[in-house]
Design a protein around this motif. Structure first.
Motif, short mmCIF file in Angstrom:
data_model
loop_
_atom_site.label_atom_id
_atom_site.label_comp_id
_atom_site.label_asym_id
_atom_site.label_seq_id
_atom_site.Cartn_x
_atom_site.Cartn_y
_atom_site.Cartn_z
N TYR A 122 16.47 50.57 -9.31
CA TYR A 122 17.57 49.61 -9.20
C TYR A 122 17.10 48.18 -9.45
N GLY A 123 15.81 47.93 -9.33
CA GLY A 123 15.31 46.59 -9.56
C GLY A 123 15.55 46.09 -10.96
N PHE A 142 19.79 44.10 0.91
CA PHE A 142 18.84 44.50 -0.13
C PHE A 142 17.42 44.17 0.33
N VAL A 143 16.49 45.06 0.02
CA VAL A 143 15.07 44.83 0.29
C VAL A 143 14.31 44.98 -1.03
N PHE A 144 13.48 43.98 -1.33
CA PHE A 144 12.66 44.01 -2.54
C PHE A 144 11.22 43.73 -2.16
N LEU A 145 10.36 44.68 -2.48
CA LEU A 145 8.94 44.56 -2.18
C LEU A 145 8.19 44.15 -3.45
N MET A 146 7.35 43.14 -3.34
CA MET A 146 6.56 42.69 -4.48
C MET A 146 5.08 42.91 -4.23
N ARG A 147 4.39 43.39 -5.24
CA ARG A 147 2.94 43.59 -5.19
C ARG A 147 2.31 42.76 -6.31
N ASP A 148 1.09 42.30 -6.08
CA ASP A 148 0.37 41.59 -7.14
C ASP A 148 0.69 42.28 -8.47
N ASN A 189 8.68 42.86 -13.64
CA ASN A 189 9.47 41.68 -14.01
C ASN A 189 10.22 41.16 -12.78
N TYR A 190 9.47 40.56 -11.87
CA TYR A 190 10.06 40.05 -10.64
C TYR A 190 11.02 38.90 -10.92
N ARG A 191 10.71 38.13 -11.93
CA ARG A 191 11.58 36.99 -12.29
C ARG A 191 13.00 37.46 -12.58
N ARG A 192 13.11 38.49 -13.39
CA ARG A 192 14.44 39.01 -13.72
C ARG A 192 15.17 39.51 -12.48
N THR A 193 14.50 40.32 -11.68
CA THR A 193 15.15 40.89 -10.51
C THR A 193 15.60 39.82 -9.54
N LEU A 194 14.74 38.87 -9.22
CA LEU A 194 15.07 37.84 -8.24
C LEU A 194 16.14 36.89 -8.76
N SER A 198 19.71 36.61 -6.86
CA SER A 198 20.14 35.28 -6.40
C SER A 198 21.49 34.90 -6.97
N ALA A 199 21.77 35.33 -8.19
CA ALA A 199 23.05 35.01 -8.81
C ALA A 199 24.18 35.90 -8.30
N ALA A 200 23.82 37.11 -7.83
CA ALA A 200 24.84 38.08 -7.44
C ALA A 200 25.29 37.98 -6.00
N MET A 201 24.47 37.34 -5.14
CA MET A 201 24.78 37.36 -3.71
C MET A 201 24.07 36.22 -3.00
N PRO A 202 24.52 35.85 -1.81
CA PRO A 202 23.81 34.82 -1.04
C PRO A 202 22.45 35.32 -0.59
N SER A 203 21.52 34.41 -0.41
CA SER A 203 20.14 34.77 -0.11
C SER A 203 19.99 35.52 1.21
N GLU A 204 20.92 35.33 2.13
CA GLU A 204 20.80 36.04 3.41
C GLU A 204 21.06 37.54 3.29
#
Length: 285
Positions: A122-123, A142-148, A189-194, A198-204
């Motif tokens: 889904y990311g 939503f929960v998004f986990l990022m790894r190096d 591609n964390y940039r795309r997902t984030l 951010s555009a689809a919903m409030p950060s909370e």
């Protein structure tokens, strides 16, 4: 049940989603499907439902074979088989039916505070799909986990290649660098997902955690507070889906790091800094 929190864990692949699923699946206040990855929204967006159905059907055949050969079948195998069959009946892989999807996820949830869907693919969804998911119930998180990024790709490559050897590992790295192994590269591609979140919903509505810090009481406390559940003890040392062991030579690490530089730059700007666990592994390029 109104008032339940619905969690979407949207990735990233090889960033701890299976471990987190296992933790929440055993949590007293949670009820998750035995099928970890439902692939509902990505099947609808990408037209990949037939492929995902085939994958699940083959998995269930394996479970049936184990159950038939085992004198003492394990409860989780029986639950996986039942949930898998129910999901195949609920979703044909191409027809959108949010009510049937919700009914399946809520099945047997009782008074659980948390229900949801863990599908790392889904990311890669579009902003419009994230927006639809955010409005699915009255309380979606939503929960998004990022790894190096380099470590995530290297783990992904080792998982895909398995025991095929060094030549296969090198070929897959080459594929990432020349753009032919697009699926592996896109999962970092964390940039795309984030940006889309951010555009689809409030950060909370979304929570970000670093893989390198996930397996700690502090991280679990933050996550549980976000989800509205009580923190419970976790098996932090437990490894789920370990990839085969192999060293990443410095030259290849430098090449991957250079290719992923836009991701490092974006995460640093978005989060305010890069975690030290990432910067310590960087090589001069």
């Amino acid at each position: 049940m109104s008032g339940q929190t619905f969690i979407f864990c949207i990735g990233a692949t090889k960033a701890g989603t299976s471990w987190l699923y296992d933790y929440l699946n055993s949590h007293r206040e949670c009820q998750l499907p035995a099928v970890k990855e439902l692939h509902y929204f990505d099947a609808l967006e990408h037209g990949s439902g037939a492929w995902h159905r085939k994958q699940l059907e083959e998995r269930l055949e394996g479970v049936r074979a184990k159950l038939a050969a085992d004198d003492t079948p394990k409860p989780h195998q029986k639950r996986l088989l039942a949930d898998g069959e129910d999901w195949l009946n609920a979703f044909d892989g191409e027809t959108r039916d949010d009510e049937a999807y919700l009914q399946f996820v809520r099945k047997a949830s009782g008074d659980a505070k948390l229900i949801g869907d863990f599908t790392p693919a889904y990311g890669m969804l579009k902003e419009a799909t994230f927006r639809a998911m955010a409005g699915l119930t009255d309380k979606v998180r939503f929960v998004f986990l990022m790894r190096d990024p380099v470590e995530r790709i290297w783990s992904n490559i080792r998982m895909v290649v398995g025991n095929q050897g060094r030549a296969a590992l090198d070929a897959k790295i080459k594929g990432v660098l020349d753009g032919t192994a697009t699926n592996i590269l896109e999962r970092s591609n964390y940039r795309r997902t984030l940006n889309r979140l951010s555009a689809a919903m409030p950060s909370e509505m979304f929570h970000i955690e670093f893989y390198e810090r996930l397996f700690t009481p502090d991280a679990i406390a933050r996550l549980c507070a976000f989800l509205g559940i009580t923190p419970e003890p976790a098996q932090y040392e437990r490894v789920v889906h370990r990839s085969v062991s192999a060293d990443l030579p410095a030259a290849q690490r430098a090449q991957l790091q250079a290719a992923l530089k836009p991701q490092y730059n974006f995460v640093e700007k978005f989060m305010g800094e890069l975690p030290s666990e990432w910067t310590q592994k960087m090589v001069s390029v």
